[in-house]
Scaffold this active site. Sequence first.
Site, PDB file in Angstrom:
ATOM      1  CG  HIS A  87      -1.731  -1.179   1.403  1.00  0.00           C
ATOM      2  ND1 HIS A  87      -2.661  -1.571   0.471  1.00  0.00           N
ATOM      3  CD2 HIS A  87      -1.761  -2.111   2.379  1.00  0.00           C
ATOM      4  CE1 HIS A  87      -3.231  -2.690   0.874  1.00  0.00           C
ATOM      5  NE2 HIS A  87      -2.707  -3.045   2.024  1.00  0.00           N
ATOM      6  CG  HIS A 109       2.902   5.680   5.680  1.00  0.00           C
ATOM      7  ND1 HIS A 109       2.550   5.640   7.002  1.00  0.00           N
ATOM      8  CD2 HIS A 109       1.859   6.270   5.051  1.00  0.00           C
ATOM      9  CE1 HIS A 109       1.348   6.148   7.161  1.00  0.00           C
ATOM     10  NE2 HIS A 109       0.906   6.544   5.993  1.00  0.00           N
ATOM     11  CG  HIS A 161      -0.535   8.588   1.549  1.00  0.00           C
ATOM     12  ND1 HIS A 161      -1.347   7.490   1.462  1.00  0.00           N
ATOM     13  CD2 HIS A 161      -0.206   8.708   2.862  1.00  0.00           C
ATOM     14  CE1 HIS A 161      -1.517   6.968   2.673  1.00  0.00           C
ATOM     15  NE2 HIS A 161      -0.833   7.690   3.546  1.00  0.00           N
ATOM     16  CG  HIS A 221       0.508  10.323   6.521  1.00  0.00           C
ATOM     17  ND1 HIS A 221      -0.506   9.585   5.957  1.00  0.00           N
ATOM     18  CD2 HIS A 221       0.208  11.624   6.281  1.00  0.00           C
ATOM     19  CE1 HIS A 221      -1.388  10.417   5.405  1.00  0.00           C
ATOM     20  NE2 HIS A 221      -0.979  11.654   5.582  1.00  0.00           N
ATOM     21  CB  THR A 268      -5.837   8.032   5.387  1.00  0.00           C
ATOM     22  OG1 THR A 268      -4.501   7.533   5.234  1.00  0.00           O
ATOM     23  CG2 THR A 268      -5.808   9.408   6.033  1.00  0.00           C
ATOM     24  CB  THR A 269      -4.990   2.657   5.481  1.00  0.00           C
ATOM     25  OG1 THR A 269      -4.287   2.685   6.716  1.00  0.00           O
ATOM     26  CG2 THR A 269      -4.197   3.423   4.428  1.00  0.00           C
TER      27      THR A 269
HETATM   28 ZN   LIG Z   1      -0.796   7.541   5.539  1.00  0.00          ZN
END
Ligand SMILES: [Zn+2]
Length: 266
Positions: free
Chosen positions: A103, A128, A130, A147, A214-215
């Site tokens: 992801h 991580h 995005h 993040h 957000t996941t």
């Molecule tokens: Zn994130």
Amino acid sequence: MKYSFFPLIVFSVLVACKENKSINHQSTSNMEGSEHGKAHKHWSYSGETGPEHWAEIEVDSDCNGKFQSPINIVKYKENGNLKAIDLYYADETRIHDVTNNGHSIQYNFETGDYILVNGLKYDLKQVHFHEPSEHTIDGVRYPLEMHLVHMDDSGQYTVISVMAKEGEGSIPFDFLESFLPLKAGESKKVDRPFNMNDNLPELKDYFFYTGSLTTPPCTEGVNWYIFKEPITVSLEQVDLLKNLMPINNYRNEQPHNGRQLFVTAN
Ligand SMILES: [Zn+2]
């Protein structure tokens, strides 16, 4: 004749699930309830398992909750009571490993770096990315959002978000990306010191609101601190991460539902 395909199909499905499971298992064990953690099935960023379907796929999650993230940062109020975030990022905190969890690309930190928020200590767990950004600021979507996921002893999350725009290359990014590429499901030991302060904007003004991961499992009650000022990274640095992560690994914008958004006063 008709049935001869059946075992083949079953086999293919089993293999697909197993592959996915091994990715999930690896990411879960590395993350200790981090943002992309917990038992998820086959959620993704597109199609039938994309963000619009997360609440159906993850039945026990908060994904259909009222106070979700990300959001468009807009209609925020200046708040003189918001103080500078107390960042206790040492110049030599070690990154344990980097993982491609299918992801995102995620760097797992050894305990050491932390922040203090209203007297509560939140340890930096992992960082991580995005691509492009999940949050938008006044409708603007940045090429990259980083993040910094923190957690306190009771499991409460605080996430610091750093936007990156295209410009001069980043030396900290050169270091982080020197451990790439990694295939989905792959991890690599880093065990090297890193100074997170070097990876932050100079100005620490921020937006604040309360939202969610957000996941999946989209856990609510997350404190979000989003720095106003972006850092800069080169196009090549964005592309390297982009090519290793699912295309558009961002969740769609979630409604505010009456939440208040604040910005530090100048
Ligand atoms: Zn994130």
